[in-house]
Motif scaffolding. Structure first.
Motif, mmCIF file in Angstrom:
data_model
loop_
_atom_site.group_PDB
_atom_site.id
_atom_site.type_symbol
_atom_site.label_atom_id
_atom_site.label_comp_id
_atom_site.label_asym_id
_atom_site.label_seq_id
_atom_site.Cartn_x
_atom_site.Cartn_y
_atom_site.Cartn_z
ATOM 1 N N CYS A 123 0.838 -1.207 0.000
ATOM 2 C CA CYS A 123 0.000 0.000 0.000
ATOM 3 C C CYS A 123 0.871 1.255 0.000
ATOM 4 O O CYS A 123 0.552 2.242 -0.671
ATOM 5 C CB CYS A 123 -0.921 -0.003 1.214
ATOM 6 S SG CYS A 123 -2.192 -1.279 1.189
ATOM 7 N N LEU A 126 2.151 1.848 -3.573
ATOM 8 C CA LEU A 126 1.105 2.331 -4.475
ATOM 9 C C LEU A 126 0.740 3.785 -4.192
ATOM 10 O O LEU A 126 0.657 4.613 -5.111
ATOM 11 C CB LEU A 126 -0.138 1.444 -4.351
ATOM 12 C CG LEU A 126 0.022 -0.014 -4.808
ATOM 13 C CD1 LEU A 126 -1.250 -0.804 -4.532
ATOM 14 C CD2 LEU A 126 0.362 -0.067 -6.283
ATOM 15 N N THR A 130 1.481 7.329 -6.321
ATOM 16 C CA THR A 130 0.363 8.196 -6.709
ATOM 17 C C THR A 130 0.611 9.646 -6.331
ATOM 18 O O THR A 130 0.317 10.553 -7.124
ATOM 19 C CB THR A 130 -0.937 7.703 -6.044
ATOM 20 O OG1 THR A 130 -1.177 6.351 -6.423
ATOM 21 C CG2 THR A 130 -2.119 8.560 -6.474
#
Length: 261
Positions: A123, A126, A130
């Motif tokens: 997580c 990711l 972003t």
């Protein structure tokens, strides 16, 4: 037209933050290299340390507020899910609780903690990608290393589609709320309010994809001539290349150490 505005497109788009100015592919390289450590060190403490490193990188990028919200939302859903699945159904010798198909063992709890912290690392990668990498910068970097422009456009469109669907969902939900339809409450009320949104949402997405295709054809997207760009990145400095190489060497050394241990 303001000459300063015109000149802003003649020079690389840079921010005042060193981490944000790194080449997108180099940032992905560093993030994934850090994440690979979790595959070779079977200790949940190592995963927690890497997660803290990602949080520090978000702070260094000045994007802590953008990072921590999505990270907690993903981590608090995915992490406990993997922990529960492993802790309840994993067999082991040290039984703690048994009822029917539920077997809670010490081995299952240990493995659940390991998998939950690995998911925190995933997580972190990711969300950090972003908040620190702009999609247009990533696709431009891919084109510079030889990726066809139609492939980079598909990647950019896919990333942008997620944002567009989120914005359209918010607009449709606001419209439903203005008509007096209840959209707030418990889980069942939210599901009941969300189901009617799916039809106009997907129809709008299909219509938008068709309009985008027509617009790209009108701009000679399929032409074999070289593409031009309004936004481009600076050439990768030698110091940045050295930094990435040193990080890769360090991570490779840690991975070899983990295999030996």
């Amino acid at each position: 037209m303001d000459e300063t505005f015109i000149n802003s497109y003649r020079s690389p788009q840079l921010s005042k933050n060193w981490l944000l100015n790194l080449n997108p592919l180099n940032k992905i390289n560093i993030y994934i290299a850090l994440g690979l450590i979790t595959l070779f060190f079977q200790y949940w403490q190592v995963n927690v340390v890497i997660t803290l490193v990602f949080i520090l990188l978000a702070v260094a990028a000045g994007s802590f507020k953008k990072f921590i919200g999505p990270f907690l939302k993903l981590g608090l859903v995915i992490g406990p899910f993997f922990f529960i699945v492993r802790a309840i159904f994993w067999p082991g010798e040290n039984m703690i609780f048994n009822y029917g198909i539920i077997n809670i063992t010490q081995e299952g709890i240990d493995l659940g903690i390991q998998y939950a912290t690995i998911m925190l690392v995933v997580c972190g990668i990711l969300v950090l990608c972003t908040v620190t990498i702009k999609a247009e910068d990533l696709t431009y970097s891919l084109e510079k290393i030889g990726v066809p422009h139609n492939v980079s456009f598909m990647i950019l469109s896919s990333l942008q589609l997620i944002i567009d669907l989120k914005d359209k969902t918010k607009v449709i939900m606001d419209s439903q709320r203005s008509r007096g339809i209840e959209t707030e409450g418990n889980v069942f009320v939210r599901i009941k309010a969300f189901v009617p949104v799916l039809s106009p949402l997907f129809l709008g997405a299909i219509s938008g994809a068709e309009e985008k295709t027509i617009a790209m054809d009108a701009r000679a997207f399929s032409s074999a001539n070289p593409n031009t760009h309004l936004r481009f990145l600076r050439p990768t400095p030698a110091l940045e290349k050295i930094l990435v190489i040193l990080v890769d060497i360090l991570i490779l050394g840690l991975i070899i150490l983990g295999v030996i241990l």
